[in-house]
Design an enzyme around this catalytic site. Structure first.
Site, short mmCIF file in Angstrom:
data_model
loop_
_atom_site.label_atom_id
_atom_site.label_comp_id
_atom_site.label_asym_id
_atom_site.label_seq_id
_atom_site.Cartn_x
_atom_site.Cartn_y
_atom_site.Cartn_z
N SER A 26 0.86 -1.13 0.10
CA SER A 26 0.08 0.21 -0.01
C SER A 26 0.93 1.20 0.00
CB SER A 26 -0.93 -0.10 1.24
OG SER A 26 -0.49 0.09 2.41
N HIS A 35 -3.11 -0.83 -2.52
CA HIS A 35 -4.07 0.03 -2.28
C HIS A 35 -3.64 1.49 -2.77
CE1 HIS A 35 -4.39 -2.45 1.60
NE2 HIS A 35 -4.83 -2.93 0.47
N ASP A 48 -3.19 -5.27 6.32
CA ASP A 48 -3.57 -6.12 5.58
C ASP A 48 -2.69 -7.01 4.58
OD1 ASP A 48 -5.73 -7.00 3.55
OD2 ASP A 48 -5.48 -5.60 2.07
#
Lengths: 189, 288
Positions: A12, A39, A132
């Site tokens: 991310s 992300h 995540d």
């Protein structure tokens, strides 16, 4: 364990620069399908694909539902959807609720890929500002796949790789610059 | 698969058997058929249900769906996971307003079918745009879903107030001519949409998997529903939409849906391929 058939990659915050560096170093002969969940916070991944294509040694494209996971290509998860791998090794999309505040979620991609590829999968987690991917990487390993994690000390944002190490551990934990050479070594037939 | 030496392979296979039995039980006991759903997402949702219902295994969930009728609504809600937002993909709503509404305006009575309306965010979005285009008085929207709980929720039109900021931005990007706040009242943590927007909406139970043509429509919206369907079920549903639409009628799907593998898609011509807006008929017919 043989040569992996697919590589799933999650990141991310700081991910764009990390992916550019990683893909620039990959051997263009790599036969694996590569699937990236990054992300981005933007509504499409058009720009991400374009930027990565400028650095990558392999072709880059947004993953499309109902299409087979093509070898020798880098597939990017679209914005706003979870990207899943079906047991048939085709792509599927979902707009189910966010997982770890993210959609696409790295956990969702890794979990479905781990079930589809079992021991023939290699999972990579890079820089990122949340956790995540940690559970997904644990499942990759549980199904017999390999886990590669960027050394948190080397990552632009260490949270994601650190969470992965804490939850899943890793077969290889190393600085970004060493990851492409490792993949070339592990993945060339 | 026997002789597979990989760790946990047998556990995954066991869970696949459990999933198959769950799907079969749901169909035999309650008539809801999920056997043609794409497996990866379905499995996630059933696991999630098993988790929230504290059943431990999918088999224990199957036991409950067989013997506890009160669980059915919960299961259907869990298997439909109706997540959306108002004016999701604003470009699509802008294109509907600019490219589709002018054609709809030529009909004395406009029928729109929103298939898989879930919590109704897109139904209200559509009603607002039709109102602003001066078309709503002669429009009938049929909003359908197989999930009764979602339909009730959609009828109420009550949503978390924290959504207002994103939805207002979407509304303006979609080309809305007022401000979204003109259409809802906010109280505490909730916002309630103006119930006058509902005056030309009929909410009804319809299952795309098992039910037939619902109405004669000039526009069918079905966004991010077919992504959960297998290729054959996707094709069957597109044929259902084809049979529902008037000649030259419009179909609007989710912006990442792929029609490349559905023979029935050949009956449609792209109006805006990137936004997945199509028109029924051959290229020549669509241009009129």
């Amino acid at each position: 364990m043989g040569t992996p058939q697919a590589i799933v990659i999650g990141c991310s915050a700081g991910g764009l620069a990390a992916l550019e560096a990683l893909f620039a170093g990959l051997d263009p002969q790599l036969p694996q399908a590569m699937v990236v969940c990054c992300h981005t916070g933007s509504s499409t991944v058009d720009v991400l694909c374009e930027l990565l294509a400028g650095h990558a040694t392999l072709p880059v494209a947004e993953a499309r539902e109902r299409t087979p996971i093509a070898p020798g290509m880098i597939h990017i998860a679209p914005s706003g959807y979870h990207l899943l791998v079906e047991p048939s090794r085709y792509f599927a999309l979902s707009v189910d609720a966010r997982v770890n505040f993210a959609r696409p979620s790295i956990d969702v991609l890794f979990e479905s890929a781990a079930e589809a590829y079992r021991g023939d999968l290699l999972g990579v987690l890079l820089t990122g500002a949340n956790s995540d991917g940690a559970e997904g990487l644990r499942l990759v390993r549980q199904h017999g796949g390999l886990a590669v994690v960027q050394d948190p000390a080397d990552a632009e944002v260490p949270t994601m790789p650190q969470a992965a190490l804490d939850r899943a551990g890793a077969d290889h934990c190393l600085p970004l610059a060493a990851i492409a050479p490792l993949l070339n070594r592990l993945c060339l037939p | 698969m026997s002789g597979n030496q990989e760790p946990l392979a047998s556990d995954t296979e066991l869970e696949d058997i459990e999933l198959e039995l769950f799907v079969r039980a749901l169909k035999l006991r309650h008539g809801h058929d999920f056997s043609q759903y794409a497996p990866a997402s379905l499995k996630r949702r059933v696991r999630q249900l098993s988790h929230t219902q504290h059943t431990g295994t999918i088999t224990a969930l199957t036991d409950r769906i067989l013997h506890d009728p009160s669980l059915l609504p919960v299961v259907l809600e869990g298997l439909s996971v109706p997540v959306s937002e108002m004016f999701r993909d604003p470009d699509v709503f802008r294109a509907l307003r600019e490219q589709v509404f002018p054609v709809l305006a030529s009909y004395p009575q406009i029928n729109i079918w929103q298939a898989g309306c879930a919590y109704g965010q897109e139904v209200y979005s559509l009603a607002i745009l039709l109102e602003e285009a001066g078309l709503y008085e002669r429009t009938q929207i049929y909003a359908t879903d197989f999930n009764e709980a979602a339909l009730r929720h959609a009828q109420e039109g009550i949503y978390p107030a924290k959504e207002a900021q994103l939805w207002s931005r979407n509304y303006l990007e979609a080309g809305g001519s007022h401000t979204l706040a003109d259409y809802y009242s906010a109280r505490y943590e909730l916002l309630k949409l103006d119930q006058r927007l509902r005056r030309n909406v009929i909410f009804a139970n319809h299952n795309l998997v098992t039910d037939e043509v619902f109405c004669e429509a000039h526009l069918v919206l079905c966004r991010n529903v077919l992504i959960y369907f297998s290729d054959p079920l996707q094709d069957r549903t597109l044929a259902l939409f084809r049979d529902s639409l008037v000649r030259g009628g419009f179909l609007c799907l989710g912006t990442r849906e792929s029609l490349d593998f559905a023979p029935s898609a050949l009956d449609f011509t792209p109006v805006d391929a990137a936004l997945r807006i199509y028109r029924l008929g051959s290229r020549a017919a669509a241009k009129e």
